[in-house]
Motif scaffolding. Structure first.
Motif, short mmCIF file in Angstrom:
data_model
loop_
_atom_site.label_atom_id
_atom_site.label_comp_id
_atom_site.label_asym_id
_atom_site.label_seq_id
_atom_site.Cartn_x
_atom_site.Cartn_y
_atom_site.Cartn_z
N THR A 187 0.84 -1.20 0.00
CA THR A 187 0.00 0.00 0.00
C THR A 187 0.87 1.25 0.00
O THR A 187 2.01 1.23 0.46
N GLY A 188 0.26 2.34 -0.45
CA GLY A 188 0.97 3.62 -0.41
C GLY A 188 1.38 3.96 1.01
O GLY A 188 2.49 4.43 1.26
N ALA A 189 0.48 3.71 1.96
CA ALA A 189 0.77 4.04 3.36
C ALA A 189 2.04 3.33 3.83
O ALA A 189 2.84 3.90 4.58
N ASN A 190 2.26 2.10 3.37
CA ASN A 190 3.46 1.39 3.83
C ASN A 190 4.73 1.96 3.22
O ASN A 190 5.78 1.96 3.87
N GLY A 198 -2.18 18.07 3.77
CA GLY A 198 -1.46 16.92 3.21
C GLY A 198 -2.12 15.59 3.56
O GLY A 198 -2.80 15.47 4.58
N TYR A 199 -1.91 14.60 2.70
CA TYR A 199 -2.47 13.26 2.91
C TYR A 199 -1.40 12.22 2.57
O TYR A 199 -0.83 12.25 1.48
N HIS A 200 -1.15 11.31 3.52
CA HIS A 200 -0.10 10.31 3.27
C HIS A 200 -0.52 8.90 3.64
O HIS A 200 0.32 8.00 3.65
N GLY A 201 -1.79 8.68 3.99
CA GLY A 201 -2.24 7.32 4.28
C GLY A 201 -2.70 7.16 5.72
O GLY A 201 -2.60 8.09 6.53
N LEU A 236 6.05 16.03 1.53
CA LEU A 236 5.00 16.81 0.84
C LEU A 236 4.53 16.13 -0.43
O LEU A 236 5.22 15.26 -0.98
N GLU A 237 3.35 16.57 -0.85
CA GLU A 237 2.85 16.27 -2.20
C GLU A 237 3.03 17.57 -2.98
O GLU A 237 2.65 18.63 -2.49
N THR A 238 3.56 17.51 -4.19
CA THR A 238 3.72 18.76 -4.97
C THR A 238 2.36 19.27 -5.44
O THR A 238 2.21 20.45 -5.73
N VAL A 244 9.33 13.44 -1.23
CA VAL A 244 8.18 13.78 -2.07
C VAL A 244 7.28 12.54 -2.21
O VAL A 244 7.75 11.48 -2.65
N ASP A 245 6.04 12.69 -1.81
CA ASP A 245 5.06 11.61 -1.90
C ASP A 245 4.42 11.69 -3.29
O ASP A 245 3.62 12.59 -3.57
N GLU A 246 4.81 10.75 -4.15
CA GLU A 246 4.32 10.73 -5.54
C GLU A 246 3.26 9.65 -5.73
O GLU A 246 3.00 9.22 -6.86
N ILE A 247 2.65 9.25 -4.62
CA ILE A 247 1.71 8.12 -4.71
C ILE A 247 0.53 8.43 -5.62
O ILE A 247 0.11 7.59 -6.41
N GLN A 248 0.02 9.65 -5.54
CA GLN A 248 -1.11 10.00 -6.43
C GLN A 248 -0.66 10.82 -7.64
O GLN A 248 -1.27 10.75 -8.69
N THR A 249 0.41 11.58 -7.48
CA THR A 249 0.83 12.49 -8.57
C THR A 249 1.83 11.85 -9.52
O THR A 249 2.09 12.41 -10.59
N SER A 288 3.26 4.49 -5.56
CA SER A 288 2.36 3.33 -5.46
C SER A 288 1.27 3.50 -6.51
O SER A 288 1.58 3.92 -7.62
N LYS A 289 0.04 3.24 -6.17
CA LYS A 289 -1.10 3.40 -7.08
C LYS A 289 -0.81 2.91 -8.51
O LYS A 289 -0.89 1.73 -8.76
N SER A 290 -0.41 3.82 -9.44
CA SER A 290 -0.30 3.40 -10.84
C SER A 290 1.06 2.79 -11.20
O SER A 290 1.31 2.53 -12.38
N1 PLP Z 1 -0.06 9.34 -0.21
C1 PLP Z 1 -0.87 9.95 -1.08
C2 PLP Z 1 -0.43 11.24 -1.70
C3 PLP Z 1 -2.10 9.40 -1.42
O1 PLP Z 1 -2.90 10.03 -2.28
C4 PLP Z 1 -2.47 8.17 -0.84
C5 PLP Z 1 -3.78 7.57 -1.15
O2 PLP Z 1 -4.67 8.18 -1.68
C6 PLP Z 1 -1.59 7.55 0.07
C7 PLP Z 1 -0.40 8.16 0.36
C8 PLP Z 1 -1.96 6.26 0.73
O3 PLP Z 1 -1.98 5.21 -0.18
P1 PLP Z 1 -2.80 3.89 0.17
O4 PLP Z 1 -4.25 4.27 0.17
O5 PLP Z 1 -2.46 2.93 -0.93
O6 PLP Z 1 -2.33 3.44 1.51
#
Ligand code: PLP
Length: 431
Positions: A120-123, A147-150, A213-215, A246-251, A275-277
């Protein structure tokens, strides 16, 4: 094998209400029984198709059931390739690492060690926060308001949303929140504030291990950080020996145009989460990339059973090749111009209080100035669904409608989806 059919007098949706935890969320906004999906369309069991502007919350940048990725997956499965491999060396993982190195990292002059975390992104965020603390010997982290990181405890500590934080049921510490330069805090000189905290020995705040951060804050309401600000932040981090995560999980994976969203600012983070894509086909997979000197882990210190989704390696390798060969960056840039024009010319003209913002193929329609409670945005989302468009709400009180279509959506469906959205906004504004 004979599967059980729904009991007489029940609908197939009843079992979810009866048996599935109340923690479920997206399904409440999109109450259908989905059966198949292709490209930018998702189809329910009754044969009704919806245009998908949610795209697995960014996990389906290449669309549903992408033919190139599906072919690679089917070939691998039909040859009895490993499905599960812990963190063993496998042909699938070797292929993925090679594509990542040659297609993405080397051409950008990036030298990162790759950590395969839990899926998962959170991990990936957990691993990033642990490793920056280990590498610097400091415990504090700075994150940003909005900000959002899981949702696992370490990642949640860096996530700003109070409702999400409250669900932890325990203290979330070690993170100081700084105002973000877009969104509600846009008028604050956030870099001056940050510098003041760092310079003032009486600020009461220790020099942190890292800034995360997320950009472009996605869940925070599509808040796009200015390029100059990103450069300034990177320079401050370098000056104070603070690591930049830099959290690139969504971007990431082309959502904003380039493969990594930080490329637009010409900065090089110390650590990147993906993560994600990254698997391309919606299969679970997450990575933490770090400068080689930061790879201070001892073997097994951040372990887990599912760090080797072989199927995700196969589709991920094919996706990276496809990203480059099919010029996704250019396609996103073309689509971005089209989306921006359509949004400003239709929805932007409906009411001057609506704010439209975005970059690449992540856009937000902010209705907070009309209705800060989020009721209007909720009504628009529901109306879109009834008209055949799946689209999410985000930001403070869920006041922002977030567009996240697959990057390769064809022009006809993109136009159709934008048309539905404009019609819904118009009709909900006039109710
Ligand atoms: N970081 C960002 C920027 C996210 O958008 C997300 C999920 O939307 C996460 C982390 C967490 O990812 P996950 O839901 O796969 O744990």
């Amino acid at each position: 094998m004979q599967l059980t059919a729904p009991a007489t007098g029940t609908t197939p949706l009843d079992i979810f209400e009866e048996r599935e935890s109340s923690v479920r969320s997206y399904c409440r906004s999109f109450p259908a029984l989905f059966a198949s999906a292709k490209g930018s369309l998702i189809t329910d069991a009754e044969g009704r198709s919806y245009i998908d502007f949610l795209a697995g919350a960014g996990a389906l940048n290449y669309g549903h059931s992408n033919d190139t990725l599906k072919a690679a997956l089917l070939e691998y499965i039909s040859n009895d390739g490993l499905t599960h491999g812990l963190d063993l060396h496998t042909v699938a993982k070797e292929m993925f690492l090679r594509e990542l190195t040659t297609r993405i990292l080397e051409p950008r002059g990036l030298d990162y060690k790759v950590q395969f975390t839990g899926p998962t992104g959170a991990n990936a965020v957990e691993a990033a926060l642990k490793v920056v603390r280990r590498a610097t010997g400091r415990t504090g982290v700075f994150a940003f308001m909005g900000g959002y990181h899981g949702h696992s405890l370490g990642a949640l500590a860096a996530t700003a949303n109070r409702t999400h934080r409250a669900a932890a049921g325990t203290d979330l510490g070690g993170v100081t929140f700084i105002p973000f330069p877009a969104g509600p805090m846009r008028d604050v000189d956030t870099l001056a504030y940050l510098r003041a905290i760092l310079e003032d020995a009486h600020s009461g705040i220790e020099i942190p291990a890292a800034v995360i951060l997320e950009t472009v804050q996605a869940e925070g309401g599509v808040n796009v950080a200015p390029v100059e600000w990103l450069r300034g932040l990177s320079a401050i981090c370098a000056e104070y020996g603070i690591l930049l995560v830099v959290d690139e999980i969504q971007t990431g994976c082309g959502r904003t145009g380039p493969f990594f969203s930080f490329e637009r600012a010409g900065i090089v983070p110390d650590v990147v989460t993906l993560s994600k894509s990254i698997s391309g086909y919606g299969l679970p997979m997450a990575l933490t990339l770090m400068r080689p000197e930061l790879d201070v882990w001892e073997p097994g210190e951040h372990t887990g059973t599912f760090r080797g989704n072989q199927l995700a390696f196969v589709t991920g390798a094919a996706a990276l090749a496809m990203f480059e060969e099919e010029h996704f960056t250019e396609r996103v840039e073309e689509n971005a111009t089209f989306i921006a024009r359509e949004l400003f010319e239709t929805i932007g003209m409906l009411d001057g209080r609506i704010e439209i913002r975005g970059i690449g193929m992540i856009w937000g329609i902010d209705t907070a100035a009309i209705d800060p409670t989020g009721a209007l945005a909720k009504e628009i989302g529901r109306d879109c669904f009834n008209r055949g468009l799946i689209i999410e709400r985000t930001g403070r009180n869920d006041t922002v409608i977030k567009l996240l279509p697959p990057l390769n959506i064809d022009r006809a469906n993109l136009r159709l989806g934008l048309g539905i959205l404009a019609a819904s906004v118009s009709s909900c504004l006039h109710r």
